[in-house]
Structures are given as C-alpha cells and as structure tokens.
Scaffold this motif. Structure first.
Motif, mmCIF file in Angstrom:
data_model
loop_
_atom_site.group_PDB
_atom_site.id
_atom_site.type_symbol
_atom_site.label_atom_id
_atom_site.label_comp_id
_atom_site.label_asym_id
_atom_site.label_seq_id
_atom_site.Cartn_x
_atom_site.Cartn_y
_atom_site.Cartn_z
ATOM 1 N N CYS A 1 0.821 -1.218 0.000
ATOM 2 C CA CYS A 1 0.000 0.000 0.000
ATOM 3 C C CYS A 1 0.854 1.268 0.000
ATOM 4 C CB CYS A 1 -0.927 0.027 1.219
ATOM 5 S SG CYS A 1 -2.180 -1.272 1.191
ATOM 6 N N HIS A 2 1.869 1.303 0.868
ATOM 7 C CA HIS A 2 2.685 2.514 1.009
ATOM 8 C C HIS A 2 3.779 2.608 -0.044
ATOM 9 C CE1 HIS A 2 0.827 4.021 4.668
ATOM 10 N NE2 HIS A 2 0.816 2.780 5.125
ATOM 11 N N GLN A 3 3.937 1.568 -0.852
ATOM 12 C CA GLN A 3 4.886 1.500 -1.955
ATOM 13 C C GLN A 3 6.336 1.422 -1.462
ATOM 14 O OE1 GLN A 3 3.572 1.414 -5.435
ATOM 15 N NE2 GLN A 3 2.014 0.812 -3.975
ATOM 16 N N ALA A 4 7.202 0.994 -2.357
ATOM 17 C CA ALA A 4 8.632 0.872 -2.045
ATOM 18 C C ALA A 4 9.168 2.232 -1.616
ATOM 19 C CB ALA A 4 9.392 0.370 -3.266
ATOM 20 N N GLY A 5 9.975 2.228 -0.601
ATOM 21 C CA GLY A 5 10.545 3.479 -0.110
ATOM 22 C C GLY A 5 9.551 4.359 0.611
ATOM 23 N N GLY A 6 8.347 3.849 0.860
ATOM 24 C CA GLY A 6 7.336 4.602 1.594
ATOM 25 C C GLY A 6 6.804 5.821 0.867
ATOM 26 N N LYS A 7 6.862 5.813 -0.470
ATOM 27 C CA LYS A 7 6.449 6.996 -1.234
ATOM 28 C C LYS A 7 4.935 7.210 -1.260
ATOM 29 C CE LYS A 7 6.443 4.637 -5.638
ATOM 30 N NZ LYS A 7 7.066 4.443 -6.907
ATOM 31 N N GLY A 8 4.156 6.220 -0.839
ATOM 32 C CA GLY A 8 2.704 6.359 -0.782
ATOM 33 C C GLY A 8 2.037 6.072 -2.110
ATOM 34 N N GLN A 9 0.707 6.037 -2.062
ATOM 35 C CA GLN A 9 -0.098 5.753 -3.240
ATOM 36 C C GLN A 9 -1.269 6.729 -3.233
ATOM 37 O OE1 GLN A 9 -2.068 1.769 -5.120
ATOM 38 N NE2 GLN A 9 -0.754 1.502 -3.398
ATOM 39 N N GLY B 1 -4.377 8.828 -3.016
ATOM 40 C CA GLY B 1 -5.746 8.518 -2.668
ATOM 41 C C GLY B 1 -5.909 7.320 -1.748
ATOM 42 N N LEU B 2 -4.891 6.473 -1.651
ATOM 43 C CA LEU B 2 -5.020 5.249 -0.863
ATOM 44 C C LEU B 2 -4.179 5.290 0.410
ATOM 45 C CD1 LEU B 2 -6.089 2.335 -0.562
ATOM 46 C CD2 LEU B 2 -4.071 1.602 -1.829
ATOM 47 N N ALA B 3 -2.885 5.282 0.262
ATOM 48 C CA ALA B 3 -1.989 5.202 1.421
ATOM 49 C C ALA B 3 -1.000 6.362 1.385
ATOM 50 C CB ALA B 3 -1.251 3.873 1.415
ATOM 51 N N PRO B 4 -0.875 7.069 2.489
ATOM 52 C CA PRO B 4 -0.004 8.250 2.503
ATOM 53 C C PRO B 4 1.476 7.874 2.446
ATOM 54 C CG PRO B 4 -0.764 7.791 4.714
ATOM 55 C CD PRO B 4 -1.500 6.841 3.793
ATOM 56 N N PRO B 5 2.301 8.828 2.023
ATOM 57 C CA PRO B 5 3.742 8.587 2.076
ATOM 58 C C PRO B 5 4.191 8.528 3.534
ATOM 59 C CG PRO B 5 3.296 10.869 1.496
ATOM 60 C CD PRO B 5 1.978 10.159 1.537
ATOM 61 N N LEU B 6 5.240 7.801 3.765
ATOM 62 C CA LEU B 6 5.790 7.663 5.114
ATOM 63 C C LEU B 6 7.178 8.280 5.197
ATOM 64 C CD1 LEU B 6 4.692 3.984 5.790
ATOM 65 C CD2 LEU B 6 3.564 6.093 6.529
ATOM 66 N N GLY C 1 -10.193 5.857 7.859
ATOM 67 C CA GLY C 1 -10.771 7.189 7.736
ATOM 68 C C GLY C 1 -9.928 8.086 6.862
ATOM 69 N N GLU C 2 -10.519 9.200 6.521
ATOM 70 C CA GLU C 2 -9.852 10.169 5.658
ATOM 71 C C GLU C 2 -8.813 10.947 6.451
ATOM 72 O OE1 GLU C 2 -11.507 14.102 3.739
ATOM 73 O OE2 GLU C 2 -12.165 12.350 2.564
ATOM 74 N N ILE C 3 -7.619 11.044 5.881
ATOM 75 C CA ILE C 3 -6.555 11.827 6.498
ATOM 76 C C ILE C 3 -5.924 12.718 5.441
ATOM 77 C CG2 ILE C 3 -6.067 10.118 8.284
ATOM 78 C CD1 ILE C 3 -3.554 9.336 6.670
ATOM 79 N N ARG C 4 -5.248 13.757 5.912
ATOM 80 C CA ARG C 4 -4.497 14.633 5.014
ATOM 81 C C ARG C 4 -3.034 14.564 5.394
ATOM 82 N NH1 ARG C 4 -6.762 17.568 1.455
ATOM 83 N NH2 ARG C 4 -5.313 19.311 1.428
ATOM 84 N N VAL C 5 -2.200 14.461 4.371
ATOM 85 C CA VAL C 5 -0.758 14.475 4.548
ATOM 86 C C VAL C 5 -0.198 15.372 3.464
ATOM 87 C CG1 VAL C 5 1.370 13.119 4.505
ATOM 88 C CG2 VAL C 5 -0.690 12.163 5.548
ATOM 89 N N ALA C 6 0.488 16.417 3.884
ATOM 90 C CA ALA C 6 1.103 17.349 2.924
ATOM 91 C C ALA C 6 0.095 17.818 1.877
ATOM 92 C CB ALA C 6 2.332 16.723 2.274
ATOM 93 N N ASP C 7 -1.071 18.223 2.353
ATOM 94 C CA ASP C 7 -2.140 18.776 1.519
ATOM 95 C C ASP C 7 -2.724 17.801 0.491
ATOM 96 O OD1 ASP C 7 -2.182 21.241 2.843
ATOM 97 O OD2 ASP C 7 -0.482 21.956 1.654
ATOM 98 N N LYS C 8 -2.546 16.508 0.713
ATOM 99 C CA LYS C 8 -3.191 15.489 -0.112
ATOM 100 C C LYS C 8 -4.090 14.666 0.796
ATOM 101 C CE LYS C 8 0.034 14.806 -3.897
ATOM 102 N NZ LYS C 8 0.769 13.792 -4.652
ATOM 103 N N THR C 9 -5.191 14.185 0.236
ATOM 104 C CA THR C 9 -6.154 13.405 1.006
ATOM 105 C C THR C 9 -6.020 11.925 0.683
ATOM 106 O OG1 THR C 9 -7.672 15.272 1.004
ATOM 107 C CG2 THR C 9 -8.618 13.118 1.482
ATOM 108 N N TYR C 10 -6.103 11.123 1.749
ATOM 109 C CA TYR C 10 -6.031 9.670 1.634
ATOM 110 C C TYR C 10 -7.190 9.096 2.423
ATOM 111 C CZ TYR C 10 -1.349 10.856 0.174
ATOM 112 O OH TYR C 10 -0.288 11.407 -0.491
ATOM 113 N N ASN C 11 -7.763 8.024 1.914
ATOM 114 C CA ASN C 11 -8.866 7.387 2.618
ATOM 115 C C ASN C 11 -8.731 5.876 2.429
ATOM 116 O OD1 ASN C 11 -11.169 6.818 3.994
ATOM 117 N ND2 ASN C 11 -12.525 7.984 2.676
#
Length: 165
Positions: free
Chosen positions: A45-53, A55-60, A87-97
């Motif tokens: 979900c968070h992708q290799a290197g934690g870059k995120g996806q 709308g789905l999973a935030p970057p780490l 639930g819906e969260i925001r990370v760096a002005d992007k929304t993930y749910n």
C-alpha cells in the motif's frame, strides 16, 4: 576516434556513479530487518521506499519522523501498526482514505524494527532527536485497549499538536 573514446569513458563513469549511488543507498539502511518487514507487509500500500499511493496510502517519508520526536507521536506510531486505522486523512495537503490493517500478529521486535526503518531510514534527518523504538515500547502499547477508530481520533490530536497538515 577521440569522440568514441570520450563516449566510452562517459558511459563507464555513469556506470561507476550508478554503482556508487547504489552502494550509498544500501549503506543508508540502518534497520534491514525493518526494511524486510516493510517490504513484505507495508509496501503493497505505502509502496517501495514509503512513497505512498495517491488517494489510498499516505507517504511515510516525513510525518513519522516528526511523530517519533514527540511524546504523543511516539505513542501514535506503535498504536497505528498494532491496531490499524481507517478514515480520511491529510498528509502534505493530499487526502487519503483507506483502512490500514493491524499488524498485531508481528512480534514486538518486528514492529519496533519496522517503525525504526520508517522513522530513520525513510525519513532521513526529519526525525530530529528521536530515539529508536524498542520492543519494550511496543509491548507497552500492545497492553492498551484500542481500536482503529481510537487510533484515528488520536492521530487527529497528534497532527494538530505538531502543526502538521
């Protein structure tokens, strides 16, 4: 002939730089056991290197470092991996749910290692003066009675306290 020689030298230099760069990346991994767990369990979900996806999973790659440097955040990270979150969260002005599953089946040491990989290897220097997580911290977090909804509410308080958006 000189142009061909220059091209060959340039190609060799680029290959050598790529090898050096790859070696530097390999040396930057301080928590290889955590990386192995991350790659097997979290990267889907968070992708290799934690870059995120989107709308789905935030970057780490930024927030966990800030979290680990604060008392509230040091509780949030283990709670999230132990109990999951939705639930819906925001990370760096992007929304993930998305609905993050819990990983309570992993050992305390495995969870400490994966959190350390995320905080120290994926977050570079943004972890401030944070100390590595220990299995004892995970064990203490495991003893708390929480669910994914409580983790979500706690996250809102932590991001607000840290001034993160």
């Amino acid at each position: 002939m000189k142009i061909d020689t220059l091209k060959s030298c340039a190609a060799a230099a680029l290959i050598a730089l790529g090898a050096i760069s790859g070696a530097a990346r390999a040396e930057a991994i301080h928590f290889p056991a955590g990386k192995a767990t991350f790659d097997a369990r979290c990267a889907v979900c968070h992708q290799a290197g934690g870059k995120g996806q989107d709308g789905l999973a935030p970057p780490l790659t930024a927030y966990p470092g800030h979290y680990a440097a604060s008392a509230q955040g040091r509780h949030q990270l283990p709670d999230t991996v132990l109990h999951g979150m939705y639930g819906e969260i925001r990370v760096a002005d992007k929304t993930y749910n998305f609905k993050m599953p819990n990983f309570d089946s992993l050992s305390d040491d495995e969870l400490a290692q994966v959190l350390n990989y995320v905080v120290f290897d994926l977050n570079g220097s943004s972890h401030g003066a944070a100390k590595p997580f220990t299995a004892a911290e995970i064990k203490a977090a495991r003893a708390k009675s929480m669910d994914a909804g409580a983790v979500y509410a706690q996250r809102a308080a932590v991001t607000k306290a840290l001034g993160l958006r």
